[in-house]
Design an enzyme around this catalytic site. Sequence first.
Site, PDB file in Angstrom:
ATOM      1  N   LYS A 206       2.570  10.202   8.212  1.00  0.00           N
ATOM      2  CA  LYS A 206       1.834   9.780   9.399  1.00  0.00           C
ATOM      3  C   LYS A 206       2.409  10.367  10.684  1.00  0.00           C
ATOM      4  CE  LYS A 206      -0.189   5.596   7.405  1.00  0.00           C
ATOM      5  NZ  LYS A 206      -1.564   6.091   7.295  1.00  0.00           N
TER       6      LYS A 206
ATOM      7  N   PHE B 195       0.856  -1.182   0.000  1.00  0.00           N
ATOM      8  CA  PHE B 195       0.000   0.000   0.000  1.00  0.00           C
ATOM      9  C   PHE B 195       0.892   1.233   0.000  1.00  0.00           C
ATOM     10  CE2 PHE B 195      -2.322   3.484   1.920  1.00  0.00           C
ATOM     11  CZ  PHE B 195      -3.555   3.425   1.288  1.00  0.00           C
TER      12      PHE B 195
ATOM     13  N   ASP C 156       9.333   2.735   1.748  1.00  0.00           N
ATOM     14  CA  ASP C 156       8.160   3.488   2.175  1.00  0.00           C
ATOM     15  C   ASP C 156       8.017   3.280   3.682  1.00  0.00           C
ATOM     16  OD1 ASP C 156       5.613   4.238   2.942  1.00  0.00           O
ATOM     17  OD2 ASP C 156       4.608   3.407   1.188  1.00  0.00           O
TER      18      ASP C 156
END
Length: 400
Positions: free
Chosen positions: A248, A134, A219
């Site tokens: 985040k 993702f 990532d």
Amino acid sequence: MTSLYRNTSYLMSITERPPVMFVRGAGSYLYDEAGLAYLDWMQGWAVNCLGHAPDIVVAALARQASTLITASPAFHNLPAIELATLLTRHSALDQVFLCNTGAEANEGAIKLARKWGQLHKNGAFEVISFDKAFHGRTIAMMSASGKPGWDTYFPPQVPGFPKAQLNDLDSVKALIGPQTVAIMLEPIQGEGGVNPASLAFMRGLRALCDEHKLLLILDEIQTGCGRTGTLFAYEQYGIEPDIMTLGKGLGGGVPIAALLAKQHCSVFQPGDQGGTFAGNPLTAAVGTAVLNALLAPGFLENVELRGQQLHDGLSQISHDLALGEVRGAGLLLALELGAHIGPQVVDAARRNGLLLNAPRPHSLRFMPALNSTEREIRDGLRLLRQTLEHVLCGQATAQV
């Protein structure tokens, strides 16, 4: 609040939301309109690394908002330089592009890799990514992701993202060709169900990249910023990426992300990359405050301790209730349920005062605040056990 502002039909329907309305957050807890407290083990999908409304974020926002909110990416500002300096001093990377979201940072990583391929690899552009990965919700990042069904959402997909299998080095080797420029992965696939890359696999990828003159892109939008017990997850593998993305937890609840690169592949030139709010001083000041908190003596050690406490507690629950594997690192963990009851457990847990996430119907994901206390982890495990016992008892009754 008048009834005029309770009509949720004005919002686009992008996800199924429960009827509860949260109005306040403090530390590990969210509070609804009735004042009921919920222990939040989602924390905005690992965004609120210091919990809800932490004092340092509130103070940084107030201080910077009274000084300079934004000027323009066309000018330097001190908070952006300070954050970039901190990030490079405490990582293996050399330069930083500050942006707003993880998807934007990942888009930038792909652009950077392709620009490097134009300059140093005969125009190579393909980036090998992974099944169940993702990387964000833009069209290109949906194409780079390996989430089941996404290839049919908004066709056609963006080409150039062949998919390998996590922890299968041969599947990666089979995809390397003259158009390959990079390999991109999450050290732990969060949305895919908290699937960690093995030590041997990650080191094997680094060796493959060195052998074939490829860039290794990590990532770390979910795994970075202390989530796995070290500041960045790559540190636990004994390797270094060429490019890394963060998001985040970097803003502790405020939207900010970062693209980092080693000097040898930091090839952007003026005009190649930008963004209206890129590197704005307001969010950069918050990022600096959050990063300093994560780097404070004893903070990451507490993440390791609470992570071990949570892992041990989940393992005991799994053993007692005949469930499945516990996996992950630090305070990013998953519990296999052995059946497709994840949504039922999430719903029952919320009614029991515990907020959970089921990234797959058969598993739960746990992302508590990094500064959770021993008692908060203990309380959450108690609520989880109660919830699972209730749901499993209902399942057993229904089968009789």
